[in-house]
Write a protein that holds these residues in place. Structure first.
Motif: not given
Length: 512
Positions: A397-398, A400-401, A428
């Motif tokens: 999540w940290y 992904r962007e 991950k």
């Protein structure tokens, strides 16, 4: 002797940059001055030769050392330290310093941000922390090599620790594994020389769990040192390796449950040792032991007891995942191995290997620093000249962007970029590795800005087709969830079967 600016030290660790200085070479007495475009400061009229200049000579004296004297004077004497009577600050954020004679610039240095505690020298052409010397790449021929991946093979990285008889040196970013702590204590109890070196300021803080384990390890007589002194040579001690007798373990993973414990991360690792054919030669383990001793003995490495008394510890989670074994560790093979380190040689060597690639480059890393990162640019160059290039990045999540933005930025280029989809095979991507033709590179180096120039990182380049194929098979399964295998050309290396048919195979096997 030409006039020259030899050294800059704009950003000492002292409050207000007290003691900042620069070193110049003046061939003779004259009307010399310094200018940054805003301030002009005369150099004392009788100064000549190699001269250190500071507004605060009382504090600068302690920062000048024998290395400065030798570098500045050509080995013939110490530089003279002279006071600047006026105001001439050296900007830590970057500046343009001109050495002038009779108002005309005769030597100029433009510099960007000066990292805290780092010096720039003309003969280096880069910033280096005080007390740091770059190491050349160290090569070991005909080494015994065993590759593995995590979470599939959590026993492999700790087996050498369990078997150590003589020496056991463990270096890491963090240490949070009960199992590893047990093995270190057991080794100390049976008379092994055991030492530990860890980072003192990991992102998120030093965990209470790690502190408890290190208390126990130190109580067993193990020498534990923490890299957290002032000034620090490295932004982070991010290396992950161990030396156990004549074997070395080099990892992309930390010594904790999520890493070597096999509870979360997709990681790569390798165990390398002495081969029968090279029984009398120095091993990678010896080279790593020398690196460990150098880092642990430096001024910024403090004893655990001293660090513990002045540190606030933080809570941390514990990984408890369980994942299937899909990639069994292969039998050992014999390979040539190159030890790479940062700051220093690693980034240059990685880029050179990618630039020389003929058939394939498979890269895996949690994050890259963007499309203009130096290693990513090398991947793009390789793809442009027809090499099959794939880059797999983290879907955590940290990350992904930023990683989706990388995919979009490189869309339309011949390089293939994918965000990892573990699908229950691991938690991950934390691996940091490359397969370049028949060479595999495994180690701790992320590709984000500053990692290659400011962190202590350790990598191994293993030149062996079978080792490269092992990692390539794991990579193929990880590519976008393992639903599609990599093209035949990427897995087959330089095999004769690729002649003619390889191009067709690459076109027929599509990625989803």
């Amino acid at each position: 002797m030409q006039p020259r600016i030899l050294e800059l030290f704009p950003n000492p660790t002292a409050t207000g940059n007290r003691g900042e200085y620069l070193v110049v070479r003046l061939p003779e007495r004259g009307n010399w001055s310094l200018s940054d475009g805003y301030h002009e400061e005369p150099i004392p009229a009788n100064a000549t030769g190699v001269v250190a200049l500071s507004m605060d000579p009382a504090n600068a004296t302690a920062l000048l050392d024998d290395e400065t004297a030798v570098a500045g004077s050509g080995g013939v004497g110490e530089p003279e330290l002279r006071a600047l009577d006026g105001y001439f600050p050296l900007a830590a954020s970057g500046d343009r310093i001109a050495l002038r004679r009779n108002g005309t610039a005769v030597a100029v240095v433009d510099y960007d941000r000066a990292p805290e505690g780092h010096r720039w020298r003309a003969d280096w052409g880069e910033w280096r922390p005080r007390g740091y010397d770059p190491r050349p790449a160290a090569r070991t021929e005909n080494a015994t090599v065993t590759p593995f991946v995590l979470p599939d093979s959590p026993e492999v990285p700790v087996e050498p620790l369990r078997a150590a008889d003589d020496r056991l040196l463990l270096a890491g970013y963090t240490l949070g594994s009960e199992r590893v702590a047990d093995l270190l204590v057991a080794a100390a109890d049976r008379g092994v020389d055991v030492r530990v070196l860890v980072e003192g300021s990991p992102v998120g803080g030093f965990s209470a769990r790690s502190a408890r384990l290190l208390d126990r390890i130190a109580a067993a007589g193990v020498e534990v040192r923490v890299l957290d002194g002032d000034p620090e040579r490295f932004r982070f001690h991010h290396a992950k390796y161990a030396v156990a007798d004549d074997r070395a373990v080099v990892l992309t993973e930390n010594w904790k449950a999520s890493g070597t414990g096999g509870r979360t991360n997709r990681g790569w690792g390798v165990v390398t040792g002495r081969s029968r054919a090279a029984a009398a030669d120095e091993t990678t383990a010896d080279d790593l032991a020398a690196l460990f001793r150098e880092d642990a003995a430096a001024d910024d490495a403090m004893p655990w007891s001293e660090f513990r008394n002045d540190t606030e510890f933080h809570g941390s989670g514990k990984a408890n995942g369980s994942y299937p074994t899909r990639f069994e560790t292969p039998a050992p093979s014999t390979a040539d191995v190159e030890l790479l380190t940062t700051p220093g040689n690693a980034a240059d060597r990685l880029v050179a290997r990618i630039d020389a690639a003929d058939d394939r480059v498979l890269g895996v890393v949690p994050r890259t620093g963007g499309p203009d990162n130096r290693i990513v640019r090398a991947l793009r160059r390789a793809a442009d000249r027809g090499v099959d290039v794939h880059l797999l990045v983290s879907g955590a999540w940290y990350d992904r962007e930023a990683n989706r933005a990388l995919v979009e930025a490189l869309e339309g280029e011949p390089i293939e970029v994918a965000v990892s989809e573990p699908r229950g095979r691991f938690g991950k991507v934390h691996a940091k590795g490359l397969v370049v033709d028949d060479t595999a590179v495994v180690g701790s180096l992320n590709w984000n800005e500053g990692a290659a120039t400011e962190n202590r990182e350790v990598l191994l380049a293993i030149e062996d087709r079978s080792v490269a194929e092992f990692y390539a098979r794991a990579y193929a399964a990880d590519w976008r969830g393992g639903g599609v295998h990599l093209p035949v050309g990427l897995l087959g290396g330089l095999g004769a079967a690729l002649a003619g048919a390889g191009v067709v195979a690459r076109r027929e096997v599509a990625f989803v």
